[in-house]
Design a protein around this motif. Structure first.
Motif, mmCIF file in Angstrom:
data_model
loop_
_atom_site.group_PDB
_atom_site.id
_atom_site.type_symbol
_atom_site.label_atom_id
_atom_site.label_comp_id
_atom_site.label_asym_id
_atom_site.label_seq_id
_atom_site.Cartn_x
_atom_site.Cartn_y
_atom_site.Cartn_z
ATOM 1 N N ARG A 109 0.898 -1.238 -0.014
ATOM 2 C CA ARG A 109 -0.050 0.032 -0.026
ATOM 3 C C ARG A 109 0.889 1.352 0.058
ATOM 4 O O ARG A 109 0.499 2.281 -0.774
ATOM 5 C CB ARG A 109 -0.895 -0.182 1.141
ATOM 6 N N ARG A 110 1.924 1.303 0.664
ATOM 7 C CA ARG A 110 2.813 2.452 0.926
ATOM 8 C C ARG A 110 3.616 2.584 -0.453
ATOM 9 O O ARG A 110 3.804 3.783 -0.851
ATOM 10 C CB ARG A 110 3.741 2.352 2.344
ATOM 11 N N LEU A 111 4.005 1.511 -0.981
ATOM 12 C CA LEU A 111 4.814 1.379 -2.275
ATOM 13 C C LEU A 111 3.842 2.138 -3.289
ATOM 14 O O LEU A 111 4.464 2.915 -4.088
ATOM 15 C CB LEU A 111 5.281 0.213 -2.659
ATOM 16 N N HIS A 112 2.610 1.800 -3.367
ATOM 17 C CA HIS A 112 1.691 2.281 -4.382
ATOM 18 C C HIS A 112 1.377 3.982 -4.167
ATOM 19 O O HIS A 112 1.717 4.635 -5.009
ATOM 20 C CB HIS A 112 0.310 1.660 -4.225
ATOM 21 N N GLU A 113 1.602 4.325 -2.840
ATOM 22 C CA GLU A 113 1.418 5.852 -2.611
ATOM 23 C C GLU A 113 2.455 6.414 -2.899
ATOM 24 O O GLU A 113 2.574 7.442 -3.521
ATOM 25 C CB GLU A 113 1.281 5.868 -1.075
ATOM 26 N N HIS A 141 5.509 9.962 -6.657
ATOM 27 C CA HIS A 141 6.616 10.141 -7.492
ATOM 28 C C HIS A 141 6.056 10.369 -8.903
ATOM 29 O O HIS A 141 6.892 11.585 -9.381
ATOM 30 C CB HIS A 141 7.388 9.007 -7.542
ATOM 31 N N ARG A 142 5.226 10.060 -9.647
ATOM 32 C CA ARG A 142 4.742 10.141 -10.811
ATOM 33 C C ARG A 142 4.086 11.499 -10.720
ATOM 34 O O ARG A 142 4.268 12.469 -11.522
ATOM 35 C CB ARG A 142 3.617 9.087 -11.265
ATOM 36 N N LEU A 156 11.618 9.981 -2.364
ATOM 37 C CA LEU A 156 10.687 8.915 -2.584
ATOM 38 C C LEU A 156 11.147 7.803 -3.304
ATOM 39 O O LEU A 156 10.848 6.462 -2.927
ATOM 40 C CB LEU A 156 9.741 9.511 -3.506
ATOM 41 N N LYS A 157 12.308 7.909 -4.327
ATOM 42 C CA LYS A 157 12.815 6.981 -5.092
ATOM 43 C C LYS A 157 13.637 6.023 -4.063
ATOM 44 O O LYS A 157 13.590 4.845 -4.024
ATOM 45 C CB LYS A 157 13.809 7.720 -6.051
ATOM 46 N N GLU A 189 10.841 -2.008 -1.945
ATOM 47 C CA GLU A 189 10.981 -3.139 -2.896
ATOM 48 C C GLU A 189 12.049 -4.223 -2.581
ATOM 49 O O GLU A 189 11.860 -5.367 -2.618
ATOM 50 C CB GLU A 189 11.294 -2.388 -4.348
ATOM 51 N N ASN A 190 12.925 -3.834 -1.947
ATOM 52 C CA ASN A 190 14.390 -4.761 -1.414
ATOM 53 C C ASN A 190 13.648 -5.550 -0.525
ATOM 54 O O ASN A 190 13.930 -6.802 -0.162
ATOM 55 C CB ASN A 190 15.378 -3.869 -0.989
#
Length: 66
Positions: free
Chosen positions: A10-14, A19-20, A49-50, A57-58
């Motif tokens: 969920r956090r990754l999606h946010e 970022h986009r 953010l990156k 992701e890791n």
């Protein structure tokens, strides 16, 4: 911080969404004579953010190299 996979996803999606959005804002501001300091701050936020995206992701996809 983030413990389970669902909250991490969920956090990754946010983060990816933000970022986009920053990409879009920076592109628009770059076309107009604007405050370069503001653009610089947005770019720094994008880098943060990156890094956070890469960290999550890791954790979600661990290296299985033995």
């Amino acid at each position: 911080m983030l413990r389970d996979n669902d909250s991490m996803l969920r956090r990754l999606h946010e983060l990816r969404s933000e970022h986009r959005d920053l990409d879009t804002v920076i592109d628009r501001l770059s076309l107009e004579p604007m405050d370069q300091l503001q653009i610089q701050r947005l770019k720094k936020r994008k880098l943060v953010l990156k890094d956070e995206i890469a960290w999550i992701e890791n954790r979600l996809i661990p290296d299985n190299i033995a």
